[in-house]
Design a protein around this motif. Structure first.
Motif, mmCIF file in Angstrom:
data_model
loop_
_atom_site.group_PDB
_atom_site.id
_atom_site.type_symbol
_atom_site.label_atom_id
_atom_site.label_comp_id
_atom_site.label_asym_id
_atom_site.label_seq_id
_atom_site.Cartn_x
_atom_site.Cartn_y
_atom_site.Cartn_z
ATOM 1 N N TRP A 346 -6.925 -3.214 3.346
ATOM 2 C CA TRP A 346 -5.943 -4.562 2.927
ATOM 3 C C TRP A 346 -5.716 -4.514 1.671
ATOM 4 O O TRP A 346 -4.427 -5.493 1.006
ATOM 5 C CB TRP A 346 -6.246 -5.217 4.240
ATOM 6 C CG TRP A 346 -5.118 -6.539 4.155
ATOM 7 C CD1 TRP A 346 -3.509 -6.307 3.993
ATOM 8 C CD2 TRP A 346 -5.359 -7.480 4.086
ATOM 9 N NE1 TRP A 346 -3.587 -8.266 3.707
ATOM 10 C CE2 TRP A 346 -4.045 -8.853 3.533
ATOM 11 C CE3 TRP A 346 -6.598 -8.854 4.567
ATOM 12 C CZ2 TRP A 346 -3.885 -10.229 3.481
ATOM 13 C CZ3 TRP A 346 -6.242 -10.086 4.441
ATOM 14 C CH2 TRP A 346 -5.421 -10.755 3.876
ATOM 15 N N GLN A 359 1.402 -4.919 2.713
ATOM 16 C CA GLN A 359 0.126 -6.427 2.600
ATOM 17 C C GLN A 359 0.425 -7.653 2.972
ATOM 18 O O GLN A 359 0.141 -7.838 3.609
ATOM 19 C CB GLN A 359 -0.558 -6.041 1.375
ATOM 20 C CG GLN A 359 -1.714 -6.342 0.892
ATOM 21 C CD GLN A 359 -1.675 -5.592 -0.612
ATOM 22 O OE1 GLN A 359 -1.055 -6.854 -1.161
ATOM 23 N NE2 GLN A 359 -3.382 -5.744 -0.853
ATOM 24 N N LEU A 414 -4.700 -3.130 11.280
ATOM 25 C CA LEU A 414 -4.737 -4.439 10.714
ATOM 26 C C LEU A 414 -4.453 -5.332 11.328
ATOM 27 O O LEU A 414 -4.680 -6.686 11.723
ATOM 28 C CB LEU A 414 -4.259 -4.314 9.408
ATOM 29 C CG LEU A 414 -5.508 -3.190 7.792
ATOM 30 C CD1 LEU A 414 -4.167 -3.367 6.735
ATOM 31 C CD2 LEU A 414 -6.240 -3.626 8.313
#
Length: 753
Positions: A346, A359, A414
């Motif tokens: 990330w 992001q 993520l």
């Protein structure tokens, strides 16, 4: 080989699969002689060094032809028909009844040989070390089981201490018996660490070393069929670790017959497999499927149970408590193994270039957790939060979400979805990302607008957020700025709270100098009839340039002025009655204003005549002239100007009187009267006098004065100068507001409608 056609066939099958020129020909059973024996010996050496897997297969075939205690070598005299030797086992082709002795030699003295014999010593076991060289289970380390390293912490081991799992005792019970034991679980459920702990638990410090379990983990690609030759005739307790058992099934390495023989030699074969793969194979009919069906299983859940998490929480390791807090449904094992890798993915600079919005989207989800929102939130709320960090035109929200939720390292994205079965599209940050962010110390503070967005969302109907929880988290996070008297923070809380809580936040912001907060607080105080308090805050805000405060202050002061003027007027003060009447005119209370004008006159306040006359003139009342003449007689210039205007509007009026009255008012400083008189004199051709009066009106900021000057200059032929003044006149007139677009309405169903 000539005495055992089946053995010859199996040997030739192994060699033919290699398809190496010269080897298959050398082992033709029909060939005999010294040169053939030498060729076969060379081929064995070639197989041992270059084709260890095939060599191990020949060892296994040889092991089936002797029940004698194994020896480490075969001593030879002269020539052999063929001899295949291996660790602890030998197979003498051409003389299977050869007498043997234990130790490092075979005694050939009483043997009968039908072919030339050559003795070859091999102090090795192919790719499998001798069992005596296998390590005691108590010495095996977690990394040897494939346990993943966590992020390095100074002074701490590569992996945190083992936490007891609820299935540990079940696994230990299964490992007490030889055979195949499988630990079933999804990737990163902790299977390898649990297997290590189970094997380590077999170590008994009270046992002599010779009786302790010994451990061997074949290297990737190693032929495990060589295990049979290595273990044959060696009493003891052995554990063979086959992580990801599927890798050893597809090539036919581990098949039912080999498993039975390993079990008979006292070996525990321990492996891992996913539940889906296990149940698929268990119902199959292939050799590998039959091996799986014969396994004893222990299932390990990825999500840790409450008791397991409680044991993790009290572990003496700095990595333990964050894992307890943030591992979630992904499980603590996954947290330790890949959490730091996901965090690095990330935060790396390449991600910013490749997925700029992605992001930011992950940052928004991490900051949500930092704000106390640990559950999944709808995608739309995640989008709203992400937009507080700025727009990213290079990547759409949909593409960003697709990247952020794509699995990495074979385990998770993520961002992870909400509870199982969630179809509403809710998302949260992978727990390890939050823990890593909290410990990294290099993340920016959560922007104020993110807090306000969350509080606004929490106040919406059917919101998944708990307003009070978000508010408490915001107060905690912004406590330092609150104590420092940051007015923007206090006002942000005030706009999202109610009642006494809102008033307290407004007072903080207003006392810190925020004008909007001062106006809002003043409204509360005014509604409470605390006008003095309201005035204090309004004056404070107005003095720093708040037009909103100035307007509110004027309104409040007007009401206060009206109250006190009424009080004075009722007590007989004529001037107060006059002032009160003027305040009421234009507010829809003209009738009341007229009554106060009369009251003022009764009190002897003659200046009220102009106001009364002007009011009556607006009503077209004939008594207007009477009142205006009364005021003009007292020398009230306002009454003089108003009388001139009143007379000029009559069909028949004395122009000289009107001009005289206008001149009297203009000389007294009335700019409106000056323009009106200038207009009259221009009609009479008295241009110079008119121009002077127009300039007086212009200096008095009378609308239209500049235009009157320009038109008069044009009339005098002064075109260039005239255009300059006319331009000024246009510049002082603002454009009209846009015409509002009417809201379309439905056509009536009938003409009558």
């Amino acid at each position: 080989m000539r005495r055992s056609p089946d053995t010859a066939r199996r040997v030739m099958e192994v060699l033919e699969r290699l398809d190496v020129i010269g080897i298959t020909e050398a082992w033709n059973p029909k060939l005999v002689g010294r040169s053939t024996a030498r060729a076969r010996l060379r081929s064995l050496e070639n197989l041992r060094t270059r084709y260890p897997r095939a060599f191990a297969e020949l060892q296994a075939i040889a092991a089936e032809h002797t029940d004698a205690p194994a020896s480490r070598s075969v001593a030879a005299g002269r020539d052999i028909g063929v001899a295949v030797t291996g660790d602890h086992n030998q197979f003498v082709i051409g003389n299977p009844g050869l007498p043997q002795t234990s130790g490092d030699h075979v005694d050939f003295r009483d043997g009968t040989f039908h072919d030339p014999v050559i003795g070859v010593q091999h102090n090795h076991y192919g790719t499998v070390p001798a069992p005596v060289e296998w390590r005691p289970v108590g010495q095996v380390e977690p990394l040897e089981f494939g346990v993943h390293r966590t992020r390095r912490v100074p002074g701490e081991p590569d992996v945190p201490p083992y936490v007891q799992r609820d299935r540990d005792e079940d696994l230990r019970a299964e490992l007490a018996h030889s055979g195949l034991v499988l630990i079933l679980g999804e990737p990163y459920a902790g299977k390898s660490y649990t297997a290590w702990h189970g094997v380590r638990s077999l170590a008994d410090p009270n046992q002599p070393a010779s009786e302790e379990h010994r451990f061997h983990a074949p290297d990737p690609g190693e032929d495990i069929r060589a295990l049979l030759a290595a273990l044959r005739g060696k009493s003891g307790k052995y554990v063979v670790w086959l992580d990801e058992l599927t890798d050893h099934l597809d090539g036919g390495d581990l098949e039912p017959r080999l498993l039975v023989r390993l079990t008979g030699l006292g070996a525990v074969v321990l492996g891992t497999m996913s539940p889906d793969e296990y149940y698929r194979r268990r119902a199959g009919t292939g050799p590998g499927d039959k091996v799986v069906a014969a396994a004893r299983t222990v299932t390990l859940s990825r999500e840790w149970r409450t008791a397991e998490l409680e044991r993790l929480a009290v572990l003496d390791d700095p990595r333990a408590f964050p894992a307890y807090m943030w591992s979630g449904r992904e499980g603590a094992a996954s947290y330790f193994a890949v959490g730091h890798l996901l965090f690095d993915e990330w935060r790396r600079s390449g991600t910013r270039l490749e997925h700029p919005r992605g992001q930011l989207l992950v940052r928004a989800a991490v900051d949500l957790a930092r704000c106390g929102v640990t559950g999944a939130v709808p995608g739309e709320l995640l989008r709203r939060v992400q937009e507080q960090y700025g727009e990213e035109e290079r990547e759409s929200f949909e593409d960003a979400l697709a990247w952020a939720t794509a699995p990495l390292f074979g385990v998770s994205g993520l961002l992870v979805q909400g509870d199982e079965g969630d179809t509403a599209g809710t998302w949260r940050a992978y727990g390890a990302l939050v823990a890593e962010a909290l410990s990294s110390g290099d993340l920016e503070p959560v922007p104020d607008e993110v807090w306000w967005t969350l509080l606004d969302a929490a106040g919406e109907q059917d919101s998944p957020l708990v307003f009070r929880a978000v508010l408490d988290a915001a107060c905690t996070a912004l406590q330092a700025r609150i104590e420092a008297g940051d007015p923007a923070v206090a006002l942000g809380f005030a706009r999202r709270t109610e009642g006494e809580e809102r008033e307290a936040w407004l007072r903080r912001a207003a006392d810190a100098g925020h004008p909007d907060a001062a106006v809002d607080l003043a409204e509360i105080l005014r509604d409470r009839a605390d006008e003095a308090g309201a005035l204090t805050y309004l004056e404070q805000a107005a003095e720093v340039g708040s037009s909103r405060a100035a307007a509110a202050l004027g309104s409040l002061l007007r009401k206060r002025a009206e109250y006190w003027l009424r009080t004075a007027a009722e007590a007989g003060d004529g001037a107060a009655a006059h002032e009160l009447g003027d305040m009421l005119v234009g507010s829809g209370h003209e009738d009341e204003a007229a009554r106060w004008y009369l009251k003022a006159l009764t009190a002897g306040h003659h200046e009220v005549a102009a106001s009364m006359g002007t009011l009556l003139n607006s009503w077209r009342d004939p008594y207007a002239e009477v009142w205006l003449r009364y005021g003009a007689a007292w020398g009230d210039l306002r009454a003089v100007a108003e009388l001139a205007f009143h007379l000029s509007c009559q069909p028949e009026h004395d122009k000289d009187e009107v001009d005289r009255l206008y001149r009297q008012a203009a000389e007294g400083g009335d700019a409106n009267a000056a323009r009106a008189l200038g207009t009259s004199l221009e009609r009479q051709g008295r241009f110079d006098e008119a121009m002077a009066l127009y300039h007086q009106a212009f200096e008095g900021d009378i609308p239209g004065a500049a235009r009157s000057i320009g038109l008069l200059l044009r009339r005098q032929g002064k075109s260039e100068e005239a255009e300059e003044w006319l331009s000024k006149a246009v510049a002082t007139i603002p454009p009209p507001p846009p015409i509002p677009t009417p809201t379309p309405t439905d056509s009536p169903d009938t003409v009558g409608e």
